[in-house]
Design an enzyme around this catalytic site. Structure first.
Site, PDB file in Angstrom:
ATOM      1  N   GLY A 185       0.937  -1.000   0.138  1.00 41.93           N
ATOM      2  CA  GLY A 185       0.174  -0.239  -0.148  1.00 41.93           C
ATOM      3  C   GLY A 185       0.782   1.387  -0.104  1.00 41.93           C
ATOM      4  N   SER A 235       4.221  -2.401  11.125  1.00 39.96           N
ATOM      5  CA  SER A 235       2.507  -2.170  10.935  1.00 39.96           C
ATOM      6  C   SER A 235       1.655  -2.658  12.507  1.00 39.96           C
ATOM      7  CB  SER A 235       2.473  -3.625   9.616  1.00 39.96           C
ATOM      8  OG  SER A 235       1.133  -3.606   9.520  1.00 39.96           O
ATOM      9  N   ARG A 236       1.122  -3.623  12.253  1.00 36.46           N
ATOM     10  CA  ARG A 236       0.571  -4.563  13.859  1.00 36.46           C
ATOM     11  C   ARG A 236       1.174  -5.608  14.733  1.00 36.46           C
ATOM     12  NH1 ARG A 236      -1.102   0.154  13.846  1.00 36.46           N
ATOM     13  NH2 ARG A 236      -2.579   1.157  14.446  1.00 36.46           N
ATOM     14  N   GLU A 253       1.291  -5.630  23.299  1.00 37.04           N
ATOM     15  CA  GLU A 253       1.858  -4.556  23.714  1.00 37.04           C
ATOM     16  C   GLU A 253       1.211  -3.429  24.921  1.00 37.04           C
ATOM     17  OE1 GLU A 253       2.172  -1.122  20.725  1.00 37.04           O
ATOM     18  OE2 GLU A 253       3.037  -2.283  19.727  1.00 37.04           O
ATOM     19  N   HIS A 255       6.996   1.185  19.541  1.00 35.43           N
ATOM     20  CA  HIS A 255       5.988   2.073  18.302  1.00 35.43           C
ATOM     21  C   HIS A 255       5.842   3.400  18.296  1.00 35.43           C
ATOM     22  CE1 HIS A 255       1.591   0.699  17.439  1.00 35.43           C
ATOM     23  NE2 HIS A 255       1.832   1.410  16.470  1.00 35.43           N
ATOM     24  N   GLY A 298       6.748   3.922  15.183  1.00 38.62           N
ATOM     25  CA  GLY A 298       7.074   4.304  13.872  1.00 38.62           C
ATOM     26  C   GLY A 298       6.538   5.434  13.303  1.00 38.62           C
TER      27      GLY A 298
END
Length: 328
Positions: free
Chosen positions: A159, A242-243, A272, A290, A292
């Site tokens: 994406g 991402s996740r 998390e 986390h 990013g």
């Protein structure tokens, strides 16, 4: 709602400039101490507000939505991902959901590229060595890692972010490969010299680095599972910005600690903020909190999108970032 300021509840501390603007436009309840709200607090808040502004760490589940009654009309999420919201329940209750896409693409891609460099070149290990005082100087075999020039990068999810990662990686002489639900436009493939793999299994088996850039949905939960991790080359690396739920973390830890993959770079985790203790002990794991998308510019842009979505909705128009069912 057209004749009065809507009651807006924000679940976490946002940039000052965004909170100031929200206070001007709306009847806004802020969370100035930035303490994560409990489920009971979210339930109480949902029952007393017109617009709820949660973040990706707030679980807006069926119970929270059920407690909303008739007042809550919009969930204007501060973040791109919407897997923390029970979208079917919101849709059933006639509650619109919006998010903040597009503004975090470059920031997240930057962080992905940082991990793509840091893990094979053992940057964090080297930094720890220097700080420990144990470094005795250069040697021909000291801190040997792997170059990324000429390596194969397999992107899971081509994406906006995956494409931005590919653009950066091309500058480092990495060959681009990708697996996606839909093949990207021919001109994009040509510009990136990207190779499409219809089979995720086959792509994984041939790559030197795997970058996870797809969203978390029911279809991508544990997409990178134990069976697929076993297909990887023993020197290959996994990077995930991402996740955490996209990777079976227990299987990843086993592959890492048993030496079946070369290393990992993780900015997200399955449970998390809890981190698997074995990950914390692994020298070949670069672990980030986390972060990013954690740039001032990105956070302000997210807040501006939230404001636009709320204002557009209150004015009786369709918000630009409305979440639709096909996104899941």
């Amino acid at each position: 709602m057209s004749y009065r300021k809507p009651k807006v509840l924000v679940t976490r501390k946002l940039p000052d400039i965004i909170e100031t603007r929200m206070m001007e436009l709306f009847d806004c309840a802020l969370n100035l101490d930035d303490r994560a709200m409990s489920k009971d607090e979210l339930i109480a808040a949902a029952a007393e507000t017109d617009v709820l502004v949660p973040t990706v760490t707030d679980r807006i589940d069926r119970d929270v939505i059920a407690a909303a009654g008739e007042r809550l009309k919009l969930i204007a999420s501060f973040g791109t991902g919407v897997d923390h919201i029970d979208f079917p329940s919101a849709k059933k209750r006639g509650i619109m959901v919006t998010n903040t896409p597009d503004v975090l693409t470059e920031d997240t891609a930057d962080m992905t590229m940082a991990l793509l460099l840091a893990v094979p070149r053992r940057l964090v290990e080297g930094e720890r060595l220097v700080r420990s005082g144990a470094w005795t100087g250069w040697s021909p075999t000291g801190m040997l890692g792997h170059r990324i020039w000429g390596k194969r990068l397999g992107i899971i999810g081509m994406g906006r972010i995956g494409t931005a990662v590919a653009r950066r990686a091309r500058g480092f002489g990495v060959s681009i490969h990708y697996h996606n639900r839909n093949r990207v436009a021919p001109e994009t493939e040509e510009a990136l010299e990207a190779t499409y793999w219809s089979s995720l299994d086959q792509m994984i088996a041939h790559m030197d680095i795997i970058s996870v850039n797809c969203p978390h949905t029911p279809a991508t939960f544990h997409l990178l599972n134990g069976r697929r991790l076993a297909l990887m080359k023993p020197h290959a690396y996994v990077v995930n910005t991402s996740r955490g739920e996209v990777i079976d973390e227990d299987a990843l830890v086993k592959a890492l600690t048993q030496g079946r993959i070369g290393g990992v770079g993780l900015d997200v985790f399955e449970n998390e903020p809890k981190i698997n203790p074995k990950l914390l002990k692994a020298e070949n794991a670069v672990l980030l909190p986390h972060m990013g998308s954690a740039t001032i510019e990105g956070r302000v842009a997210m807040g501006e999108k939230v404001i636009i979505n709320i204002k557009t909705f209150v004015d009786g128009h369709n918000p630009p970032d409305r979440v639709i069912e096909t996104m899941f």
